[in-house]
Design a protein around this motif. Structure first.
Motif, short mmCIF file in Angstrom:
data_model
loop_
_atom_site.label_atom_id
_atom_site.label_comp_id
_atom_site.label_asym_id
_atom_site.label_seq_id
_atom_site.Cartn_x
_atom_site.Cartn_y
_atom_site.Cartn_z
N LEU A 158 0.86 -1.18 0.00
CA LEU A 158 0.00 0.00 0.00
C LEU A 158 0.90 1.23 0.00
O LEU A 158 1.92 1.26 0.69
N VAL A 159 0.53 2.24 -0.81
CA VAL A 159 1.37 3.42 -0.99
C VAL A 159 0.54 4.70 -0.95
O VAL A 159 -0.53 4.77 -1.57
N TYR A 160 1.04 5.69 -0.22
CA TYR A 160 0.52 7.07 -0.32
C TYR A 160 1.72 7.94 -0.69
O TYR A 160 2.73 7.94 0.02
N HIS A 161 1.61 8.68 -1.78
CA HIS A 161 2.72 9.53 -2.24
C HIS A 161 2.16 10.89 -2.66
O HIS A 161 1.24 10.98 -3.46
N SER A 162 2.73 11.96 -2.09
CA SER A 162 2.25 13.32 -2.33
C SER A 162 3.37 14.19 -2.88
O SER A 162 4.52 14.10 -2.42
N VAL A 163 3.02 15.04 -3.85
CA VAL A 163 3.95 16.03 -4.40
C VAL A 163 3.26 17.39 -4.38
O VAL A 163 2.16 17.54 -4.93
N ASN A 164 3.87 18.38 -3.72
CA ASN A 164 3.23 19.70 -3.68
C ASN A 164 3.61 20.55 -4.88
O ASN A 164 4.37 20.11 -5.76
N CYS A 165 3.12 21.77 -4.93
CA CYS A 165 3.27 22.62 -6.11
C CYS A 165 4.72 23.02 -6.38
O CYS A 165 5.05 23.43 -7.51
N VAL A 166 5.60 22.92 -5.40
CA VAL A 166 7.01 23.28 -5.61
C VAL A 166 7.90 22.05 -5.65
O VAL A 166 9.13 22.15 -5.57
N GLY A 167 7.30 20.88 -5.77
CA GLY A 167 8.08 19.66 -5.93
C GLY A 167 8.42 18.93 -4.65
O GLY A 167 9.06 17.87 -4.68
N GLY A 168 8.02 19.46 -3.48
CA GLY A 168 8.26 18.77 -2.23
C GLY A 168 7.47 17.48 -2.16
O GLY A 168 6.30 17.44 -2.57
N GLN A 169 8.09 16.41 -1.68
CA GLN A 169 7.45 15.11 -1.70
C GLN A 169 7.39 14.48 -0.31
O GLN A 169 8.24 14.73 0.55
N TYR A 170 6.36 13.67 -0.12
CA TYR A 170 6.23 12.85 1.09
C TYR A 170 5.59 11.53 0.69
O TYR A 170 4.67 11.50 -0.14
N ALA A 171 6.10 10.43 1.24
CA ALA A 171 5.54 9.12 0.93
C ALA A 171 5.46 8.26 2.17
O ALA A 171 6.36 8.29 3.02
N ALA A 172 4.37 7.52 2.28
CA ALA A 172 4.22 6.48 3.30
C ALA A 172 3.89 5.22 2.51
O ALA A 172 2.88 5.18 1.80
N LEU A 173 4.75 4.21 2.60
CA LEU A 173 4.59 3.06 1.71
C LEU A 173 5.17 1.80 2.33
O LEU A 173 5.86 1.85 3.34
N THR A 174 4.88 0.67 1.67
CA THR A 174 5.35 -0.62 2.18
C THR A 174 6.29 -1.32 1.20
O THR A 174 6.67 -2.46 1.43
N TYR A 175 6.66 -0.66 0.10
CA TYR A 175 7.65 -1.24 -0.82
C TYR A 175 8.99 -1.38 -0.11
O TYR A 175 9.29 -0.65 0.84
N SER A 176 9.83 -2.27 -0.60
CA SER A 176 11.16 -2.42 -0.03
C SER A 176 11.98 -1.17 -0.31
O SER A 176 11.79 -0.50 -1.34
N GLN A 177 12.92 -0.85 0.57
CA GLN A 177 13.76 0.33 0.36
C GLN A 177 14.62 0.18 -0.88
O GLN A 177 14.89 1.15 -1.58
N ASP A 178 15.05 -1.05 -1.18
CA ASP A 178 15.85 -1.29 -2.39
C ASP A 178 15.08 -0.89 -3.64
O ASP A 178 15.64 -0.26 -4.55
N TRP A 179 13.80 -1.25 -3.68
CA TRP A 179 12.99 -0.92 -4.85
C TRP A 179 12.74 0.59 -4.93
O TRP A 179 12.83 1.19 -5.99
N VAL A 180 12.48 1.22 -3.81
CA VAL A 180 12.28 2.67 -3.78
C VAL A 180 13.54 3.39 -4.28
O VAL A 180 13.47 4.30 -5.11
N ASP A 181 14.71 2.96 -3.78
CA ASP A 181 15.96 3.59 -4.20
C ASP A 181 16.21 3.40 -5.69
O ASP A 181 16.64 4.35 -6.38
N ARG A 182 15.96 2.20 -6.20
CA ARG A 182 16.17 1.95 -7.63
C ARG A 182 15.21 2.77 -8.49
O ARG A 182 15.58 3.32 -9.52
#
Length: 236
Positions: A36-60
């Motif tokens: 499950l993933v929640y990912h937000s990007v604001n109008c100036v490109g700032g990002q926040y994510a709460a997710l369950t993917y592996s860190q290796d996959w997120v980094d790649r």
């Protein structure tokens, strides 16, 4: 109480983004999903994510800028309605390669994403992912689509609230009828039943719904319900 009401109560207690992360992990387990993933990007490109993917996959994913070719990102950015991943265009070589890498990284063969458009150009995605047959997935999403849309907006409002975003105007008070309408919508009642319970016509009901949406600054009815719940204007 049903699962949705239980999870809304848990999320309402969250005070930090770390608690939102734990909520996302808990929600995945409640619905017995792979990810499950929640990912937000604001109008100036700032990002926040709460997710369950592996860190290796997120980094790649970040290192290779896969958002540039990801059919899920591209498809959801162009639409307002929830999207089943099977309905997206995976025909390009790069998209197929991405899908193969994602599968190797532990993602399931099924996905469903809800696009969210927040204040001042904010864009967010709420995604569920699982391993199962097409028929099983179709039955799961069809049965829970209203819950998934509602919880996605509720989660987005909570994240914005915690981050202290000043870009949403003050919430205006709702009338008693508007509160009644949104409360019944939050419990899953359909419009015909709500009109019957409130002893009003469906056209009058639409007036209350649109009035609540306008006062809350909501993009749609589900968003209005999520905002009303988040700000304690209604209780279910």
């Amino acid at each position: 109480m049903n699962k949705l009401v239980d999870m809304q109560e848990v999320l309402s207690q969250a005070k930090t983004l770390e608690e939102v992360q734990r909520f996302v992990e808990g929600l995945r387990d409640v619905y017995d999903l792979e990810h499950l993933v929640y990912h937000s990007v604001n109008c100036v490109g700032g990002q926040y994510a709460a997710l369950t993917y592996s860190q290796d996959w997120v980094d790649r994913y970040i290192e290779n800028d896969y958002a540039r070719i990801d059919p899920v990102i591209q498809g959801c950015y162009q639409q307002f309605h929830p999207i089943d991943w099977k309905a997206l265009d995976w025909s390009s070589k790069s998209a197929r390669a991405l899908l193969g890498e994602a599968t190797e990284a532990g993602l399931g063969n099924q996905g469903f994403s809800v696009p969210i458009r927040g204040p001042s150009g904010q864009f967010a995605l709420f995604t569920i992912n699982h391993k199962c047959s097409d028929d099983t997935w179709s039955a799961f999403t069809n049965e829970r689509i209203e819950d998934l849309i509602l919880i996605s907006h509720y989660l987005n409002e909570k994240a914005l609230q915690i981050e202290g975003r000043p870009d949403r105007g003050p919430i205006r008070a709702l009338s008693p009828r508007e509160k009644d309408t949104l409360t019944l919508l939050a419990t899953g009642a359909n419009r015909a039943n709500i009109a019957d319970v409130l002893k009003i016509s469906e056209s009058t009901l639409r007036v209350y719904i649109e009035g609540a949406r306008f006062k809350l600054g909501a993009s749609n009815t589900t968003h209005a319900v999520a905002l009303a719940l988040t700000h304690g204007l209604i209780v279910v």
